[in-house]
Write a protein that holds these residues in place. Structure first.
Motif, PDB file in Angstrom:
ATOM      1  N   GLN A 267      -6.574 -68.167  -0.466  1.00  0.00           N
ATOM      2  CA  GLN A 267      -5.255 -67.953  -1.070  1.00  0.00           C
ATOM      3  C   GLN A 267      -5.052 -66.488  -1.430  1.00  0.00           C
ATOM      4  N   ARG A 268      -6.152 -65.754  -1.602  1.00  0.00           N
ATOM      5  CA  ARG A 268      -6.069 -64.341  -1.974  1.00  0.00           C
ATOM      6  C   ARG A 268      -6.177 -63.433  -0.757  1.00  0.00           C
ATOM      7  N   THR A 269      -7.124 -63.709   0.117  1.00  0.00           N
ATOM      8  CA  THR A 269      -7.283 -62.964   1.368  1.00  0.00           C
ATOM      9  C   THR A 269      -7.182 -63.969   2.505  1.00  0.00           C
ATOM     10  N   ARG A 270      -6.013 -64.068   3.084  1.00  0.00           N
ATOM     11  CA  ARG A 270      -5.724 -65.137   4.033  1.00  0.00           C
ATOM     12  C   ARG A 270      -6.222 -64.814   5.430  1.00  0.00           C
ATOM     13  N   PRO A 271      -6.677 -65.828   6.181  1.00  0.00           N
ATOM     14  CA  PRO A 271      -6.941 -65.635   7.602  1.00  0.00           C
ATOM     15  C   PRO A 271      -5.714 -65.034   8.279  1.00  0.00           C
ATOM     16  N   SER A 272      -5.943 -64.211   9.297  1.00  0.00           N
ATOM     17  CA  SER A 272      -4.836 -63.457   9.887  1.00  0.00           C
ATOM     18  C   SER A 272      -3.696 -64.347  10.361  1.00  0.00           C
ATOM     19  N   VAL A 273      -4.024 -65.464  11.008  1.00  0.00           N
ATOM     20  CA  VAL A 273      -2.961 -66.324  11.524  1.00  0.00           C
ATOM     21  C   VAL A 273      -2.198 -66.976  10.381  1.00  0.00           C
ATOM     22  N   ASP A 274      -2.864 -67.284   9.292  1.00  0.00           N
ATOM     23  CA  ASP A 274      -2.210 -67.849   8.113  1.00  0.00           C
ATOM     24  C   ASP A 274      -1.180 -66.857   7.563  1.00  0.00           C
ATOM     25  N   ALA A 275      -1.598 -65.597   7.460  1.00  0.00           N
ATOM     26  CA  ALA A 275      -0.685 -64.570   6.944  1.00  0.00           C
ATOM     27  C   ALA A 275       0.524 -64.384   7.865  1.00  0.00           C
ATOM     28  N   LEU A 276       0.295 -64.370   9.173  1.00  0.00           N
ATOM     29  CA  LEU A 276       1.405 -64.195  10.107  1.00  0.00           C
ATOM     30  C   LEU A 276       2.370 -65.372  10.066  1.00  0.00           C
ATOM     31  N   LEU A 277       1.835 -66.588   9.997  1.00  0.00           N
ATOM     32  CA  LEU A 277       2.704 -67.763   9.993  1.00  0.00           C
ATOM     33  C   LEU A 277       3.568 -67.844   8.748  1.00  0.00           C
ATOM     34  N   ARG A 278       3.180 -67.154   7.705  1.00  0.00           N
ATOM     35  CA  ARG A 278       3.995 -67.103   6.497  1.00  0.00           C
ATOM     36  C   ARG A 278       5.132 -66.084   6.616  1.00  0.00           C
ATOM     37  N   ARG A 279       5.150 -65.344   7.718  1.00  0.00           N
ATOM     38  CA  ARG A 279       6.169 -64.304   7.911  1.00  0.00           C
ATOM     39  C   ARG A 279       6.954 -64.527   9.194  1.00  0.00           C
ATOM     40  N   VAL A 280       7.042 -65.776   9.649  1.00  0.00           N
ATOM     41  CA  VAL A 280       7.647 -66.022  10.959  1.00  0.00           C
ATOM     42  C   VAL A 280       9.113 -65.602  11.020  1.00  0.00           C
ATOM     43  N   ASP A 281       9.778 -65.548   9.884  1.00  0.00           N
ATOM     44  CA  ASP A 281      11.182 -65.148   9.889  1.00  0.00           C
ATOM     45  C   ASP A 281      11.348 -63.637   9.832  1.00  0.00           C
ATOM     46  N   GLN A 282      10.233 -62.908   9.709  1.00  0.00           N
ATOM     47  CA  GLN A 282      10.319 -61.449   9.610  1.00  0.00           C
ATOM     48  C   GLN A 282       9.011 -60.827  10.102  1.00  0.00           C
TER      49      GLN A 282
END
Length: 234
Positions: free
Chosen positions: A81-96
């Motif tokens: 939750q603090r240092t997210r796997p790269s794909v997790d971080a990207l999927l949280r930004r799919v709209d931008q």
């Protein structure tokens, strides 16, 4: 380079289901993001959002592969939750999704579309062999702090990619070092496509084929080679 990449026994024991498809691309002609690479990001974001809506309708919020990576992070003491796997971080930004440069946009779009962590490295900045290990804790990791160059160190036991000079990516696929990142002048690159169960190996190969096709759009004469390391049955 491909034949020499290896994964340490301690990482194999931590996640026997791990496999990485390594790809080299030589003869790239990278450049600033353009309409084509921006469209890749846009369409990948739309497809990922549609997949999330379909999962939500079935009562599942997160992609199973993302959940597997969070579990893997906890396995070596990281807090996803603090240092997210790269794909997790990207999927949280799919709209931008951020546009970086054509090659980075290509592999980020594939990462999002296939729910797959992908790392991209400038081969010409590598010192020795790429390997995935559990850190001692004294290795150097080149980054920036407050806009200035800085050296950090991984936690002991942290899973890291490294070469002879130091750590190239911390926490498996969380953050890349400054030294090996792909820039607009990159001509030769290494890509690391990483999977855990229940991600099908067939889908891993499909993602690699998709990335190769995009790289050929950027540089038609690019020379691409691949190697699968591990098959989930170490």
């Amino acid at each position: 380079m491909l034949a020499e990449i290896w994964v340490e026994d301690a990482v194999q024991k931590l996640r026997p289901d791990f496999a990485v498809l390594a790809m080299t691309a030589e003869g790239l002609a990278n450049d600033a993001s353009d309409d084509v690479s921006a469209d890749w990001l846009h369409k990948a974001g739309l497809r990922a959002a549609e997949a999330a809506q379909a999962r939500s309708a079935q009562g599942s919020a997160d992609d199973p592969h993302v959940l597997a990576w969070r579990e893997a992070y906890r396995g070596f003491g990281a807090k996803p939750q603090r240092t997210r796997p790269s794909v997790d971080a990207l999927l949280r930004r799919v709209d931008q999704l951020p546009a970086i440069n054509r090659v980075v946009d290509a592999y980020n779009a594939v990462s999002v579309e296939y729910a797959l962590p992908i790392g991209g490295e400038d081969l010409d900045t590598y010192q020795g062999t790429a390997r995935l290990v559990r850190a001692r804790g004294d290795e150097g990791f080149e980054t920036t702090a407050g806009g200035a160059p800085a050296i950090e160190h991984p936690d002991a036991g942290e899973v890291v990619w490294r070469d002879d000079q130091g750590v190239t990516c911390r926490r498996w696929n969380w953050r890349q070092c400054v030294r090996t990142r792909i820039t607009e002048t990159t001509e030769n690159a290494l890509f690391l496509l990483e999977r855990l169960e229940p991600y099908p190996l067939e889908r891993l190969h499909a993602a690699a084929d998709d990335l190769a096709a995009r790289l050929r759009t950027i540089a038609p004469e690019v020379r691409i080679r691949t190697r699968l390391i591990g098959d989930g049955t170490w």
